[in-house]
Structures are given as structure tokens and as C-alpha cells.
Design a protein around this motif. Structure first.
Motif, PDB file in Angstrom:
ATOM      1  N   LYS A  39       0.933   3.191 -12.557  1.00 31.25           N
ATOM      2  CA  LYS A  39       1.732   2.854 -13.741  1.00 31.25           C
ATOM      3  C   LYS A  39       2.196   4.136 -14.444  1.00 31.25           C
ATOM      4  O   LYS A  39       3.372   4.267 -14.797  1.00 31.25           O
ATOM      5  N   ASP A  40       1.268   5.081 -14.620  1.00 32.86           N
ATOM      6  CA  ASP A  40       1.623   6.347 -15.274  1.00 32.86           C
ATOM      7  C   ASP A  40       2.692   7.092 -14.485  1.00 32.86           C
ATOM      8  O   ASP A  40       3.602   7.697 -15.045  1.00 32.86           O
ATOM      9  N   LYS A  41       2.566   7.045 -13.185  1.00 36.69           N
ATOM     10  CA  LYS A  41       3.534   7.731 -12.331  1.00 36.69           C
ATOM     11  C   LYS A  41       4.922   7.123 -12.508  1.00 36.69           C
ATOM     12  O   LYS A  41       5.924   7.847 -12.609  1.00 36.69           O
ATOM     13  N   LEU A  42       4.978   5.805 -12.549  1.00 37.72           N
ATOM     14  CA  LEU A  42       6.264   5.130 -12.733  1.00 37.72           C
ATOM     15  C   LEU A  42       6.830   5.442 -14.115  1.00 37.72           C
ATOM     16  O   LEU A  42       8.028   5.695 -14.271  1.00 37.72           O
TER      17      LEU A  42
ATOM     18  N   ILE B 111      10.417   4.601 -15.508  1.00 41.01           N
ATOM     19  CA  ILE B 111      10.333   3.154 -15.285  1.00 41.01           C
ATOM     20  C   ILE B 111       9.218   2.594 -16.156  1.00 41.01           C
ATOM     21  O   ILE B 111       8.054   2.932 -15.985  1.00 41.01           O
ATOM     22  N   ASP B 112       9.622   1.752 -17.099  1.00 39.43           N
ATOM     23  CA  ASP B 112       8.666   1.240 -18.067  1.00 39.43           C
ATOM     24  C   ASP B 112       7.952   0.012 -17.524  1.00 39.43           C
ATOM     25  O   ASP B 112       8.551  -1.034 -17.324  1.00 39.43           O
ATOM     26  N   ILE B 113       6.678   0.161 -17.288  1.00 40.98           N
ATOM     27  CA  ILE B 113       5.861  -0.938 -16.780  1.00 40.98           C
ATOM     28  C   ILE B 113       4.914  -1.353 -17.891  1.00 40.98           C
ATOM     29  O   ILE B 113       4.135  -0.538 -18.394  1.00 40.98           O
TER      30      ILE B 113
ATOM     31  N   THR C 207       0.814  -1.212   0.000  1.00 39.79           N
ATOM     32  CA  THR C 207       0.000   0.000   0.000  1.00 39.79           C
ATOM     33  C   THR C 207       0.848   1.263   0.000  1.00 39.79           C
ATOM     34  O   THR C 207       0.548   2.211  -0.712  1.00 39.79           O
ATOM     35  N   ASP C 208       1.875   1.249   0.784  1.00 41.39           N
ATOM     36  CA  ASP C 208       2.627   2.467   1.035  1.00 41.39           C
ATOM     37  C   ASP C 208       3.430   2.870  -0.203  1.00 41.39           C
ATOM     38  O   ASP C 208       4.216   2.079  -0.733  1.00 41.39           O
ATOM     39  N   GLU C 209       3.216   4.105  -0.654  1.00 37.81           N
ATOM     40  CA  GLU C 209       3.843   4.511  -1.906  1.00 37.81           C
ATOM     41  C   GLU C 209       5.372   4.551  -1.826  1.00 37.81           C
ATOM     42  O   GLU C 209       6.065   4.185  -2.784  1.00 37.81           O
ATOM     43  N   ALA C 210       5.886   4.954  -0.670  1.00 38.26           N
ATOM     44  CA  ALA C 210       7.350   4.981  -0.517  1.00 38.26           C
ATOM     45  C   ALA C 210       7.913   3.561  -0.616  1.00 38.26           C
ATOM     46  O   ALA C 210       8.966   3.335  -1.223  1.00 38.26           O
ATOM     47  N   GLU C 211       7.181   2.627  -0.038  1.00 36.17           N
ATOM     48  CA  GLU C 211       7.618   1.223  -0.106  1.00 36.17           C
ATOM     49  C   GLU C 211       7.579   0.714  -1.552  1.00 36.17           C
ATOM     50  O   GLU C 211       8.495   0.025  -2.001  1.00 36.17           O
ATOM     51  N   ILE C 212       6.527   1.095  -2.257  1.00 36.89           N
ATOM     52  CA  ILE C 212       6.425   0.689  -3.668  1.00 36.89           C
ATOM     53  C   ILE C 212       7.635   1.203  -4.446  1.00 36.89           C
ATOM     54  O   ILE C 212       8.292   0.466  -5.171  1.00 36.89           O
ATOM     55  N   MET C 213       7.925   2.495  -4.255  1.00 38.02           N
ATOM     56  CA  MET C 213       9.042   3.104  -4.983  1.00 38.02           C
ATOM     57  C   MET C 213      10.362   2.428  -4.623  1.00 38.02           C
ATOM     58  O   MET C 213      11.227   2.216  -5.477  1.00 38.02           O
TER      59      MET C 213
END
Ligand SMILES: *Cc1c(COP(=O)(O)O)cnc(C)c1O
Length: 226
Positions: free
Chosen positions: A182-185, A190-192, A135-141
Motif C-alpha cells: 500500500k505504501d509503495k502504491l 496511487i491512493d489506496i 503474487t507477482d509485483e509486475a502483475e500487480i502494478m
């Protein structure tokens, strides 16, 4: 019955694609064969389905032993560290990576097998308690940036499970959150490629929100016996 189910599934996907101006060719059907046997998998395969999803490491292992790489395998269930060895290097995609620890374990196993494992990160996109995922965006990044360092992992996409609800707005919101991530990455370079979202009851909304992989069980194989 499986043949008819697949035909009508293709029709429904095509219909929804026309509505939102998408090409059905960019949407992969993953037939979720959990609780069904190899016979059923082969029946679906005969009807032009090449991708199959399993959610339990040991069940996956036994089907993989029987069918090998005749089909493309997607592991979609929660994965524990001690089960990684059954899955990594065998499944073509692991959709359910939900921690850095599991990513590290997969990388280690894939390195030993001299393979590059395609993974998706499972993201929790709704408030529902029962759904796992990050969930946590910092963790995702953090996980995304670590994954780019792992030589034996390729980050192919993002996966989510919508909340179990009749409220279509909540479902759409959940899929839309994944799309926005996905758009943010992408904007960070970062190509997702893949968005794995949408099941029997909600795949049409998922198509509208940009899904590239649908995970469909019931609409192909019928109701599951537990
Ligand atoms: C079982 C399962 C599906 C398919 O569910 P249906 O509603 O039968 O289409 C999709 N994704 C995951 C993670 C599952 O466990």
C-alpha cells in the motif's frame, strides 16, 4: 450470543487500538455470514453491524434478494467469470479480484448497470500454496494501472488472507507485506484507502499492521457447520 460476541469483539478491537495508538473508528468490522442465514444477519445488524461478507456467488445472491441494500455487502470469495453477474453492481465491495480478466469482466458488467464497482485486489502475501491472490509485483502494478483506466471500477484497497499457522511471525509478515505494498502504491501517487486483512484468529495482529477492514466470522456467529 451474537450480541455478547459483538460486544466482546468491540472490546478486543478497542484494547488493541489503544496499544498501537489507533482509532477504532477507522476500523470496519465485516461480519462474515457465510453458512449462516438471514436471521443471523439481522440479529447482528440489530447490534450495530452494518457490513456483511459472503464468499459464494449464489449464496450472496439469495441473501441479497432478501435483504437488498439494508446492509452493506462485501464479496470476499474467489470469483469466477461466469459468476460475476451475481455479484457486480450488487455487492458494495468485491474484495477478491485476483486477475486482470476478472477486473475487466466486473468493469463490463458495472458499465452495463451504469454503476461504479468498488473493488479490492487480493494479494498473496505468503508462500502458502492454498491461498489465492496475485503474487507477482509486475502483475500487480499492471492491474493497478489498468484499473485506473476502467471507468466503472474504483480501486478501494488491497486484501489478503494470512497463512494458516500458529507462527505469529509468519502471520505478521504477511500483513506487513500488504501494508508495505500500500505504501509503495501511495508513493507512486496511487491512493489506496482500505487494507482488508485479519480474521477471527489473527485480527489483533492485523490491527497492529494497519488493517482498516476486519473480516470476522466465527467470533461473531460462532463455529460454522459444513
Ligand atoms: C471465512 C472467511 C473469513 C472469516 O473467517 P473466521 O475465521 O470465521 O473469522 C474471512 N475472510 C475470508 C476470505 C473467509 O473466507
Amino acid at each position: 450470543m451474537i450480541a455478547e460476541n459483538i460486544k466482546s469483539l468491540h472490546d478486543r478491537i478497542a484494547e488493541r487500538c489503544i496499544k498501537v495508538n489507533r482509532n477504532p473508528a477507522e476500523i470496519k468490522i465485516i461480519a462474515v455470514s457465510k453458512n449462516f442465514g438471514v436471521d443471523e444477519i439481522l440479529k447482528a445488524n440489530k447490534e450495530g453491524i452494518y457490513d456483511f461478507g459472503e464468499n459464494k456467488a449464489q449464496d450472496f445472491d439469495s441473501k441479497f434478494v432478501q435483504l437488498g441494500n439494508k446492509v452493506t455487502w462485501h464479496f470476499i470469495g474467489h470469483l469466477q467469470r461466469n459468476k460475476v453477474r451475481f455479484v457486480a453492481g450488487c455487492a458494495n465491495y468485491i474484495h477478491s479480484v485476483d486477475s486482470l480478466q476478472i477486473a475487466m469482466e466486473i468493469n463490463k458488467r458495472a458499465e452495463r448497470l451504469d454503476k461504479v464497482q468498488k473493488i479490492l485486489l487480493q494479494i498473496k502475501t505468503s508462500a502458502e500454496e492454498t491461498k489465492s491472490g496475485i503474487t507477482d509485483e509486475a502483475e500487480i502494478m499492471d492491474i493497478v494501472s489498468q484499473c485506473s483506466e476502467f471507468r466503472n471500477i474504483e480501486l478501494s484497497g488491497l486484501m489478503t488472507i494470512a497463512p494458516l499457522t500458529e507462527d505469529k511471525k509468519l502471520i505478521r509478515n504477511s500483513f506487513n507485506n500488504l501494508s508495505k505494498l500500500k505504501d509503495k502504491l501511495t508513493s507512486k501517487g496511487i491512493d489506496i484507502k482500505e487494507l482488508s486483512m485479519g480474521m477471527t484468529d489473527d485480527f489483533e495482529i492485523a490491527i497492529e499492521e494497519g488493517a482498516t477492514m476486519l473480516r470476522i466470522g466465527t467470533a461473531i456467529f460462532g463455529e460454522r457447520d459444513y
